[in-house]
Scaffold this active site. Structure first.
Site, PDB file in Angstrom:
ATOM      1  N   GLY A  56       0.725  -1.270  -0.130  1.00 39.79           N
ATOM      2  CA  GLY A  56       0.090   0.007   0.080  1.00 39.79           C
ATOM      3  C   GLY A  56       0.587   1.289   0.117  1.00 39.79           C
ATOM      4  O   GLY A  56       0.352   2.608   0.127  1.00 39.79           O
ATOM      5  N   TRP A  58       2.097   3.107  -2.716  1.00 38.44           N
ATOM      6  CA  TRP A  58       1.715   3.991  -3.712  1.00 38.44           C
ATOM      7  C   TRP A  58       0.298   4.422  -3.211  1.00 38.44           C
ATOM      8  O   TRP A  58       0.154   5.490  -3.608  1.00 38.44           O
ATOM      9  CB  TRP A  58       1.474   2.941  -5.019  1.00 38.44           C
ATOM     10  CG  TRP A  58       2.838   2.928  -5.666  1.00 38.44           C
ATOM     11  CD1 TRP A  58       3.931   2.790  -5.125  1.00 38.44           C
ATOM     12  CD2 TRP A  58       3.049   2.644  -6.994  1.00 38.44           C
ATOM     13  NE1 TRP A  58       4.953   2.392  -6.040  1.00 38.44           N
ATOM     14  CE2 TRP A  58       4.142   2.273  -7.235  1.00 38.44           C
ATOM     15  CE3 TRP A  58       2.078   2.354  -8.005  1.00 38.44           C
ATOM     16  CZ2 TRP A  58       4.871   2.110  -8.503  1.00 38.44           C
ATOM     17  CZ3 TRP A  58       2.684   2.377  -9.455  1.00 38.44           C
ATOM     18  CH2 TRP A  58       3.882   2.109  -9.526  1.00 38.44           C
ATOM     19  N   ASP A  76      -5.687  -5.938  -5.229  1.00 39.28           N
ATOM     20  CA  ASP A  76      -4.462  -6.948  -5.109  1.00 39.28           C
ATOM     21  C   ASP A  76      -4.982  -8.455  -4.511  1.00 39.28           C
ATOM     22  O   ASP A  76      -6.052  -8.654  -4.097  1.00 39.28           O
ATOM     23  CB  ASP A  76      -3.451  -6.509  -4.033  1.00 39.28           C
ATOM     24  CG  ASP A  76      -2.202  -6.716  -4.146  1.00 39.28           C
ATOM     25  OD1 ASP A  76      -1.096  -6.187  -4.591  1.00 39.28           O
ATOM     26  OD2 ASP A  76      -1.745  -8.172  -3.659  1.00 39.28           O
ATOM     27  N   ASP A 118       1.771  -1.520 -10.266  1.00 41.50           N
ATOM     28  CA  ASP A 118       3.091  -1.851  -9.916  1.00 41.50           C
ATOM     29  C   ASP A 118       3.067  -3.392  -9.722  1.00 41.50           C
ATOM     30  O   ASP A 118       3.846  -4.173  -8.973  1.00 41.50           O
ATOM     31  CB  ASP A 118       3.415  -1.184  -8.420  1.00 41.50           C
ATOM     32  CG  ASP A 118       4.995  -1.231  -7.967  1.00 41.50           C
ATOM     33  OD1 ASP A 118       5.643  -1.351  -9.328  1.00 41.50           O
ATOM     34  OD2 ASP A 118       5.066  -1.226  -6.908  1.00 41.50           O
ATOM     35  N   LYS A 158       4.475  -1.049 -14.161  1.00 46.43           N
ATOM     36  CA  LYS A 158       5.852  -1.666 -14.120  1.00 46.43           C
ATOM     37  C   LYS A 158       5.683  -2.876 -15.122  1.00 46.43           C
ATOM     38  O   LYS A 158       4.961  -3.701 -14.832  1.00 46.43           O
ATOM     39  CB  LYS A 158       6.088  -1.894 -12.647  1.00 46.43           C
ATOM     40  CG  LYS A 158       7.402  -2.669 -12.522  1.00 46.43           C
ATOM     41  CD  LYS A 158       7.760  -3.029 -11.090  1.00 46.43           C
ATOM     42  CE  LYS A 158       6.771  -4.032 -10.337  1.00 46.43           C
ATOM     43  NZ  LYS A 158       7.259  -4.023  -9.209  1.00 46.43           N
TER      44      LYS A 158
HETATM   45  C1  LIG Z   1       5.574  -4.856  -5.839  1.00 40.24           C
HETATM   46  S1  LIG Z   1       4.051  -5.116  -5.235  1.00 40.24           S
HETATM   47  C2  LIG Z   1       3.244  -3.783  -5.338  1.00 40.24           C
HETATM   48  C3  LIG Z   1       3.872  -2.606  -4.200  1.00 40.24           C
HETATM   49  C4  LIG Z   1       2.778  -1.685  -4.186  1.00 40.24           C
HETATM   50  N1  LIG Z   1       2.979  -0.897  -5.167  1.00 40.24           N
HETATM   51  C5  LIG Z   1       3.219  -0.854  -2.794  1.00 40.24           C
HETATM   52  O1  LIG Z   1       3.861   0.501  -3.211  1.00 40.24           O
HETATM   53  O2  LIG Z   1       3.075  -1.304  -1.832  1.00 40.24           O
HETATM   54  C6  LIG Z   1       3.212  -6.177  -6.418  1.00 40.24           C
HETATM   55  C7  LIG Z   1       1.710  -6.570  -6.077  1.00 40.24           C
HETATM   56  O3  LIG Z   1       1.224  -7.334  -6.948  1.00 40.24           O
HETATM   57  C8  LIG Z   1       0.255  -8.291  -6.535  1.00 40.24           C
HETATM   58  N2  LIG Z   1      -0.214  -9.278  -7.679  1.00 40.24           N
HETATM   59  C9  LIG Z   1       0.379 -10.047  -8.381  1.00 40.24           C
HETATM   60  N3  LIG Z   1      -0.476 -10.819  -9.223  1.00 40.24           N
HETATM   61  C10 LIG Z   1      -1.682 -10.411  -8.965  1.00 40.24           C
HETATM   62  C11 LIG Z   1      -2.918 -10.595  -9.451  1.00 40.24           C
HETATM   63  N4  LIG Z   1      -3.127 -11.416 -10.307  1.00 40.24           N
HETATM   64  N5  LIG Z   1      -3.947  -9.866  -9.186  1.00 40.24           N
HETATM   65  C12 LIG Z   1      -3.790  -8.993  -8.111  1.00 40.24           C
HETATM   66  N6  LIG Z   1      -2.651  -8.546  -7.739  1.00 40.24           N
HETATM   67  C13 LIG Z   1      -1.610  -9.242  -8.008  1.00 40.24           C
HETATM   68  C14 LIG Z   1       1.116  -8.950  -5.419  1.00 40.24           C
HETATM   69  O4  LIG Z   1       0.222  -9.575  -4.629  1.00 40.24           O
HETATM   70  C15 LIG Z   1       1.854  -7.795  -4.976  1.00 40.24           C
HETATM   71  O5  LIG Z   1       1.158  -7.412  -3.593  1.00 40.24           O
END
Ligand SMILES: C[S@@+](CC[C@H](N)C(=O)[O-])C[C@H]1O[C@@H](n2cnc3c(N)ncnc32)[C@H](O)[C@@H]1O
Length: 208
Positions: A56, A58, A76, A118, A158
């Protein structure tokens, strides 16, 4: 034998320490901040969709930038808790586009000014596979943006750059007035991640 000088994972690197000092949940906040400063993405009163939003950071940044008139939704696979009332979060797999539509129809039927993503697949360590999965997820992000991003809106995503990246970019370009590819200083040096910024969505027509 000499040890190879490969970059190591540093949980306490300067970005992680800075994030902790400032009360952000993740170091990735500085990537969004850098992109926002460069491309002027988030404005007061904006409605923002953040895809792949856990834990969270962002959304924490978005809240500050959009001000009290703005609204944000985070999606997410993981639950995101403890953010303010201006931010609604939902657990869902964004690959299930119908599920995303149902959530957004009930939580925020209006279109968004900005879609952020992201999103990252669980990495396997197999470079080609991880890059392919990243493009797969990004394709879903584009589908969601076709439907839910306003005309003239901005998309930030990203992507792990790999073999399919150029084709992906070529297909994205007609949807926006301008598409930029940016690196963020807070990305790990060893990372192949880039941020693709689509500026000025050309159409509100959901089928285009
Ligand atoms: C790098 S993290 C995001 C960090 C976030 N931008 C932050 O600043 O806190 C990537 C996220 O993508 C989510 N994710 C991956 N595959 C997903 C999907 N199919 N549906 C929803 N979320 C997904 C992961 O659970 C993870 O929390």
């Amino acid at each position: 034998m000499m040890w190879m000088m490969t970059p190591q994972f540093e949980p306490n690197d300067k970005w992680a320490l800075k994030a902790r000092e400032l009360g952000y949940r993740a170091r990735s906040v500085f990537k969004l901040q850098e992109l926002d400063e460069r491309f002027k993405i988030i404005k007061k009163g904006y409605n923002i969709l953040d895809i792949g939003a856990a834990p969270g950071s962002w959304l924490q940044y978005v809240e500050k930038r959009m001000g009290p008139q703005g609204q944000a939704i985070g999606l997410d696979l993981q639950p995101i808790e403890g953010l303010s009332k201006a931010i609604q979060t939902f657990v869902c797999n964004i690959e299930q586009l119908e599920e995303v539509d149902v959530i957004l129809q009930s939580a925020h039927p209006a279109l968004f000014d900005v879609v952020l993503s992201d999103i990252a697949p669980s990495t396997s360590g197999i470079k080609d596979r991880d890059q392919w999965l990243s493009i797969e997820l990004s394709t879903h992000v584009v589908e969601i943006s076709r439907k839910w991003l306003k005309k003239n809106g901005t998309l930030v995503m990203k992507i792990l750059r790999g073999a399919d990246f150029d084709v992906f970019l070529k297909e994205l370009k007609p949807l926006f007035r301008e598409v930029k590819v940016a690196h963020a200083k807070a990305s790990r040096q060893s990372s192949r991640e880039v941020y693709v910024v689509g500026i000025g969505k050309k159409s509100e027509n959901r089928s285009q």
